[in-house]
Write a protein that holds these residues in place. Structure first.
Motif, PDB file in Angstrom:
ATOM      1  N   UNK A   1     -44.302 -73.716  86.230  1.00 51.29           N
ATOM      2  CA  UNK A   1     -45.387 -74.353  85.469  1.00 51.29           C
ATOM      3  C   UNK A   1     -46.065 -75.466  86.271  1.00 51.29           C
ATOM      4  N   UNK A   2     -45.286 -76.143  87.085  1.00 48.34           N
ATOM      5  CA  UNK A   2     -45.804 -77.287  87.867  1.00 48.34           C
ATOM      6  C   UNK A   2     -45.718 -76.989  89.356  1.00 48.34           C
ATOM      7  N   UNK A   3     -46.022 -75.739  89.724  1.00 46.08           N
ATOM      8  CA  UNK A   3     -45.805 -75.280  91.101  1.00 46.08           C
ATOM      9  C   UNK A   3     -46.357 -76.217  92.186  1.00 46.08           C
ATOM     10  N   UNK A   4     -47.637 -76.618  92.132  1.00 45.46           N
ATOM     11  CA  UNK A   4     -48.144 -77.468  93.226  1.00 45.46           C
ATOM     12  C   UNK A   4     -47.434 -78.827  93.291  1.00 45.46           C
ATOM     13  N   UNK A   5     -47.114 -79.385  92.111  1.00 44.35           N
ATOM     14  CA  UNK A   5     -46.472 -80.703  92.093  1.00 44.35           C
ATOM     15  C   UNK A   5     -45.025 -80.631  92.592  1.00 44.35           C
ATOM     16  N   UNK A   6     -44.311 -79.575  92.171  1.00 40.61           N
ATOM     17  CA  UNK A   6     -42.926 -79.441  92.636  1.00 40.61           C
ATOM     18  C   UNK A   6     -42.898 -79.108  94.124  1.00 40.61           C
ATOM     19  N   UNK A   7     -43.850 -78.285  94.572  1.00 42.28           N
ATOM     20  CA  UNK A   7     -43.940 -77.962  96.002  1.00 42.28           C
ATOM     21  C   UNK A   7     -44.066 -79.251  96.813  1.00 42.28           C
ATOM     22  N   UNK A   8     -44.968 -80.113  96.373  1.00 40.07           N
ATOM     23  CA  UNK A   8     -45.173 -81.387  97.058  1.00 40.07           C
ATOM     24  C   UNK A   8     -43.887 -82.224  97.036  1.00 40.07           C
ATOM     25  N   UNK A   9     -43.242 -82.283  95.870  1.00 42.65           N
ATOM     26  CA  UNK A   9     -41.992 -83.042  95.743  1.00 42.65           C
ATOM     27  C   UNK A   9     -40.946 -82.550  96.738  1.00 42.65           C
ATOM     28  N   UNK A  10     -40.833 -81.218  96.873  1.00 44.88           N
ATOM     29  CA  UNK A  10     -39.791 -80.660  97.738  1.00 44.88           C
ATOM     30  C   UNK A  10     -40.106 -80.850  99.216  1.00 44.88           C
ATOM     31  N   UNK A  11     -41.378 -81.161  99.517  1.00 45.13           N
ATOM     32  CA  UNK A  11     -41.758 -81.285 100.933  1.00 45.13           C
ATOM     33  C   UNK A  11     -41.797 -82.719 101.432  1.00 45.13           C
ATOM     34  N   UNK A  12     -41.704 -83.709 100.540  1.00 47.87           N
ATOM     35  CA  UNK A  12     -41.794 -85.089 101.032  1.00 47.87           C
ATOM     36  C   UNK A  12     -40.585 -85.397 101.910  1.00 47.87           C
ATOM     37  N   UNK A  13     -40.805 -86.189 102.922  1.00 46.01           N
ATOM     38  CA  UNK A  13     -39.780 -86.378 103.940  1.00 46.01           C
ATOM     39  C   UNK A  13     -39.337 -87.829 104.154  1.00 46.01           C
ATOM     40  N   UNK A  14     -39.951 -88.756 103.424  1.00 43.30           N
ATOM     41  CA  UNK A  14     -39.385 -90.097 103.445  1.00 43.30           C
ATOM     42  C   UNK A  14     -39.943 -91.094 104.422  1.00 43.30           C
ATOM     43  N   UNK A  15     -41.227 -90.995 104.784  1.00 39.58           N
ATOM     44  CA  UNK A  15     -41.796 -91.980 105.697  1.00 39.58           C
ATOM     45  C   UNK A  15     -42.376 -93.206 104.994  1.00 39.58           C
ATOM     46  N   UNK A  16     -42.665 -93.085 103.706  1.00 38.40           N
ATOM     47  CA  UNK A  16     -43.205 -94.228 102.970  1.00 38.40           C
ATOM     48  C   UNK A  16     -42.275 -94.552 101.804  1.00 38.40           C
ATOM     49  N   UNK A  17     -42.545 -95.697 101.163  1.00 36.23           N
ATOM     50  CA  UNK A  17     -41.729 -96.139 100.034  1.00 36.23           C
ATOM     51  C   UNK A  17     -41.751 -95.089  98.916  1.00 36.23           C
ATOM     52  N   UNK A  18     -42.938 -94.546  98.625  1.00 33.82           N
ATOM     53  CA  UNK A  18     -43.074 -93.549  97.560  1.00 33.82           C
ATOM     54  C   UNK A  18     -42.302 -92.274  97.899  1.00 33.82           C
ATOM     55  N   UNK A  19     -42.367 -91.859  99.147  1.00 34.53           N
ATOM     56  CA  UNK A  19     -41.625 -90.659  99.561  1.00 34.53           C
ATOM     57  C   UNK A  19     -40.121 -90.890  99.429  1.00 34.53           C
ATOM     58  N   UNK A  20     -39.658 -92.055  99.842  1.00 29.30           N
ATOM     59  CA  UNK A  20     -38.214 -92.340  99.751  1.00 29.30           C
ATOM     60  C   UNK A  20     -37.786 -92.396  98.285  1.00 29.30           C
ATOM     61  N   UNK A  21     -38.647 -92.970  97.428  1.00 31.71           N
ATOM     62  CA  UNK A  21     -38.356 -93.016  96.003  1.00 31.71           C
ATOM     63  C   UNK A  21     -38.274 -91.593  95.433  1.00 31.71           C
ATOM     64  N   UNK A  22     -39.207 -90.727  95.843  1.00 34.43           N
ATOM     65  CA  UNK A  22     -39.213 -89.345  95.346  1.00 34.43           C
ATOM     66  C   UNK A  22     -37.955 -88.609  95.777  1.00 34.43           C
ATOM     67  N   UNK A  23     -37.539 -88.819  97.019  1.00 31.93           N
ATOM     68  CA  UNK A  23     -36.323 -88.163  97.511  1.00 31.93           C
ATOM     69  C   UNK A  23     -35.091 -88.646  96.750  1.00 31.93           C
ATOM     70  N   UNK A  24     -35.094 -89.943  96.443  1.00 35.33           N
ATOM     71  CA  UNK A  24     -33.978 -90.539  95.703  1.00 35.33           C
ATOM     72  C   UNK A  24     -33.900 -89.932  94.292  1.00 35.33           C
ATOM     73  N   UNK A  25     -35.045 -89.772  93.643  1.00 26.49           N
ATOM     74  CA  UNK A  25     -35.075 -89.170  92.299  1.00 26.49           C
ATOM     75  C   UNK A  25     -34.610 -87.715  92.343  1.00 26.49           C
ATOM     76  N   UNK A  26     -35.020 -86.983  93.398  1.00 23.81           N
ATOM     77  CA  UNK A  26     -34.563 -85.596  93.567  1.00 23.81           C
ATOM     78  C   UNK A  26     -33.053 -85.541  93.689  1.00 23.81           C
ATOM     79  N   UNK A  27     -32.506 -86.450  94.486  1.00 23.81           N
ATOM     80  CA  UNK A  27     -31.040 -86.505  94.658  1.00 23.81           C
ATOM     81  C   UNK A  27     -30.368 -86.800  93.327  1.00 23.81           C
ATOM     82  N   UNK A  28     -30.968 -87.698  92.523  1.00 24.19           N
ATOM     83  CA  UNK A  28     -30.407 -88.018  91.203  1.00 24.19           C
ATOM     84  C   UNK A  28     -30.367 -86.780  90.318  1.00 24.19           C
ATOM     85  N   UNK A  29     -31.454 -86.009  90.370  1.00 22.52           N
ATOM     86  CA  UNK A  29     -31.510 -84.788  89.556  1.00 22.52           C
ATOM     87  C   UNK A  29     -30.429 -83.804  90.009  1.00 22.52           C
TER      88      UNK A  29
END
Lengths: 203, 203
Positions: free
Chosen positions: B99-127
């Motif tokens: 249902x959220x294909x483009x948004x999840x695709x982006x989430x799975x591809x972030x690699x952690x160079x900025x604060x927002x990317x690191x936060x997203x990776x941290x939330x993914x790990x929590x999930x």
């Protein structure tokens, strides 16, 4: 110093550096300048070994492709019941992926902008197709769940197997850990995570 | 023309364009200039809506993250035996991903160079960790194979589920096809591809 370094470079060690840089920057994002800096040798020295970055890509992905296709010729992949053969191929694919991690990573990331990339993608599809055929045979033998579409099962199986390039990193654990990992992939894919109903206490 | 276009832009439609460009070029490889060209509006018009590309990234991945965490609060994820809950979460995760294909695709591809990317990776790990906890409970109930390491199982499960962003594309088939796909992922992961021994003729 530069001369000494240049003398020590072989096509093989240059390939190792190129694969690392391709995986870090992406093939498209890598210039001969990047390769030259990473290898610590001049661009003309690189051209002494190879015609350009596309040749390095071809050599690198060939190594992964050859290792994968070699699995299909092994006795375990050719003899016996289809379900056993496809389990064997799955296990060995995981092992090849771990043994040739940087090369398989590169293979899985190519996206088809050059002739070599399109060729690599075509070979990958051929390999997937060979595994799909084994799954089809296993289904015909009544050894695969009837409610699973083969094309989808193939994609999910490779989705799981190929995900290793994202998170698997070799440890000093070596052989034992790798064997355990390959075995877990096969058990999850073919037997599932759940204990067999009525079998919960045997676990 | 430019004015008319600018007037029709909303934070939501700008976000849709930004997600597409981020997925095509990578977040790192996307400049405000690229976003401006893709949206057909000036950079200053974009700054009228958002503080910059990092805010667009945060909004985009938040949408994926919120949808994923919402699954964990649904009754199917909170009530009943752990094995049923983890199967439910797996099925719903696949549905959110589609249902959220483009948004999840982006989430799975972030690699952690900025604060927002690191936060997203941290939330993914929590999930992933929340799902790992469900698997641990299911194992304690005797409902999971005893020979599978939970951490590894979690990675393989998400490897399979997340691979959908690489090959799943919505068809006109709609609801039925999506339901079938989510069901296949659950069946493969928990029951495996193989027919239960002695059950081959039941199909």
């Amino acid at each position: 110093m530069t001369t000494a370094k240049r003398d020590t470079y072989t096509p093989e060690s240059l390939l190792t550096v190129a694969v690392r840089v391709f995986n870090e920057r992406g093939y498209d994002g890598t210039s001969m300048e990047h390769l030259s800096r990473a290898a610590g040798i001049s661009k003309s020295s690189i051209y002494h070994h190879v015609s350009g970055k596309e040749e390095l890509l071809r050599r690198a992905v060939s190594r992964a492709i050859d290792a994968l296709f070699a699995v299909l010729d092994e006795p375990g992949a050719c003899e016996g019941r289809a379900i056993e053969r496809v389990e064997y191929v799955t296990r060995r694919t995981v092992e090849v992926l771990m043994a040739e991690l940087p090369h398989v990573t590169l293979l899985l990331r190519v996206r088809g902008n050059t002739k070599t990339e399109r060729w690599a993608m075509e070979r990958r599809r051929e390999f997937d197709q060979r595994v799909a055929e084994l799954l089809t045979s296993a289904a015909a033998d009544g050894d695969l769940r009837a409610d699973v579409d083969i094309r989808l099962a193939t994609r999910l199986l490779f989705g799981m197997v190929n995900s290793l390039v994202e998170w698997y990193r070799p440890h000093s654990g070596g052989g034992d850990e790798e064997e355990q990992l390959a075995e877990t992939v096969v058990r999850l894919a073919f037997d599932g995570l759940r204990t067999v109903p009525g079998d919960a206490h045997r676990g």
